[in-house]
Design an enzyme around this catalytic site. Structure first.
Site, PDB file in Angstrom:
ATOM      1  N   ASP A  14       0.858  -1.177   0.000  1.00  0.00           N
ATOM      2  CA  ASP A  14       0.000   0.000   0.000  1.00  0.00           C
ATOM      3  C   ASP A  14       0.902   1.237   0.000  1.00  0.00           C
ATOM      4  O   ASP A  14       2.116   1.134   0.232  1.00  0.00           O
ATOM      5  CB  ASP A  14      -0.890  -0.051   1.249  1.00  0.00           C
ATOM      6  CG  ASP A  14      -1.751   1.171   1.406  1.00  0.00           C
ATOM      7  OD1 ASP A  14      -2.445   1.542   0.440  1.00  0.00           O
ATOM      8  OD2 ASP A  14      -1.719   1.780   2.498  1.00  0.00           O
ATOM      9  N   ASP A  16      -0.297   5.159   1.009  1.00  0.00           N
ATOM     10  CA  ASP A  16      -0.588   6.135   2.054  1.00  0.00           C
ATOM     11  C   ASP A  16      -0.595   5.477   3.429  1.00  0.00           C
ATOM     12  O   ASP A  16      -1.359   4.534   3.681  1.00  0.00           O
ATOM     13  CB  ASP A  16      -1.935   6.813   1.791  1.00  0.00           C
ATOM     14  CG  ASP A  16      -1.902   7.671   0.537  1.00  0.00           C
ATOM     15  OD1 ASP A  16      -0.914   8.397   0.354  1.00  0.00           O
ATOM     16  OD2 ASP A  16      -2.849   7.607  -0.256  1.00  0.00           O
ATOM     17  N   THR A 106      -2.635   0.608  -4.526  1.00  0.00           N
ATOM     18  CA  THR A 106      -3.131   1.793  -3.833  1.00  0.00           C
ATOM     19  C   THR A 106      -4.525   2.181  -4.298  1.00  0.00           C
ATOM     20  O   THR A 106      -4.918   1.881  -5.428  1.00  0.00           O
ATOM     21  CB  THR A 106      -2.160   2.975  -4.047  1.00  0.00           C
ATOM     22  OG1 THR A 106      -2.686   4.157  -3.432  1.00  0.00           O
ATOM     23  CG2 THR A 106      -1.946   3.250  -5.538  1.00  0.00           C
ATOM     24  N   SER A 107      -5.243   2.875  -3.430  1.00  0.00           N
ATOM     25  CA  SER A 107      -6.551   3.404  -3.804  1.00  0.00           C
ATOM     26  C   SER A 107      -6.435   4.755  -4.493  1.00  0.00           C
ATOM     27  O   SER A 107      -7.439   5.302  -4.949  1.00  0.00           O
ATOM     28  CB  SER A 107      -7.441   3.529  -2.553  1.00  0.00           C
ATOM     29  OG  SER A 107      -7.732   2.262  -2.019  1.00  0.00           O
ATOM     30  N   LYS A 138     -10.527  -1.498  -2.745  1.00  0.00           N
ATOM     31  CA  LYS A 138     -10.462  -1.998  -1.373  1.00  0.00           C
ATOM     32  C   LYS A 138     -11.707  -1.535  -0.606  1.00  0.00           C
ATOM     33  O   LYS A 138     -12.146  -0.410  -0.815  1.00  0.00           O
ATOM     34  CB  LYS A 138      -9.203  -1.463  -0.678  1.00  0.00           C
ATOM     35  CG  LYS A 138      -7.888  -1.804  -1.384  1.00  0.00           C
ATOM     36  CD  LYS A 138      -6.710  -1.079  -0.713  1.00  0.00           C
ATOM     37  CE  LYS A 138      -5.418  -1.277  -1.473  1.00  0.00           C
ATOM     38  NZ  LYS A 138      -4.286  -0.564  -0.849  1.00  0.00           N
ATOM     39  N   ASP A 163      -1.747  -0.481   6.125  1.00  0.00           N
ATOM     40  CA  ASP A 163      -1.993   0.226   7.383  1.00  0.00           C
ATOM     41  C   ASP A 163      -3.465   0.420   7.701  1.00  0.00           C
ATOM     42  O   ASP A 163      -3.816   0.679   8.852  1.00  0.00           O
ATOM     43  CB  ASP A 163      -1.329   1.609   7.343  1.00  0.00           C
ATOM     44  CG  ASP A 163      -2.109   2.586   6.470  1.00  0.00           C
ATOM     45  OD1 ASP A 163      -2.528   3.644   6.970  1.00  0.00           O
ATOM     46  OD2 ASP A 163      -2.319   2.273   5.280  1.00  0.00           O
TER      47      ASP A 163
END
Length: 217
Positions: A14, A16, A106-107, A138, A163
């Site tokens: 991931d 962020d 990642t989003s 996600k 995270d």
């Protein structure tokens, strides 16, 4: 501290909160967006971490033009990304990884992700699965399934570092083992370990070309 040894064919990471400190920037952007549309920011802030902007908009402001708002949020994220701060230790770990042995999942959009990594002085991956690459973001397993598939690997052979609750659920649902970055307690009992930053991780290539990781926990 004790040492946990893990093996994997590749790492799926991931961004962020896992590689880059960006929680404050993300919340600033969403507060600006909420102010623009006269929306209460609290429900948005409770949902936005680790989730694609389109999922937040669909859930909390479905009357808005989705494509326009996603583009606006990307523009705001780039505008409000300052000098990015990498999570301690991650630059050294990423620099030690062979190019084909890790991917970013990642989003964020491709554009935002690349901008944020570069602002933090981190290397760009050869494979980046971002918001545009998947139909379902996600916590759906699709992002991690797609990343493992594009690397030609089984999800169980890909170790995920995450995270946020949405990302952890996504990775576990895909069948990937997960290490949690940050927090004092496991966000899911299936998480293998919790680290505070990447200084707790060392990685080397084993004789078969896979990755062997030592985690101080």
């Amino acid at each position: 501290m004790s040492q946990l040894t893990l093996r994997a064919a590749a790492l799926l990471l991931d961004m962020d909160g896992t590689l880059v400190h960006s929680g404050g920037e993300v919340e600033t952007v969403w507060r600006l967006w909420c102010r623009r549309h006269r929306l209460d920011p609290e429900p948005v802030l409770a949902m936005c971490h680790g989730v694609r902007s389109r999922e937040v908009i669909r859930a909390l402001a479905p009357e808005l033009d989705l494509a326009r708002e996603v583009a606006l949020l990307d523009e705001l994220e780039i505008r409000h990304t300052g000098q990015g701060e990498a999570i301690k230790g991650c630059r050294a770990v990423l620099s030690a990884l062979p190019v084909g042995c890790w991917a970013l999942v990642t989003s964020a959009s491709q554009e935002v992700a690349r901008h944020r990594l570069q602002s933090a002085g981190l290397p760009l991956p050869s494979l980046l699965v971002g918001a545009q690459e998947v139909e379902h973001g996600k916590p759906d397993p699709e992002p991690y399934l797609l990343a493992a598939g594009r690397l030609g690997l089984a999800p169980a052979d890909c170790l995920v570092f995450e995270d946020a609750p949405a990302g952890i659920r996504s990775a576990l649902a895909a069948g990937c083992p997960v290490v949690q970055v940050g927090g004092k307690e496991r966000l899911d009992p299936a998480v293998l370990a919790v680290i505070q930053d990447w200084r707790q991780v060392t990685v080397r290539l084993d004789e078969g070309g896979g990755l062997q990781l030592a985690l101080l926990i």
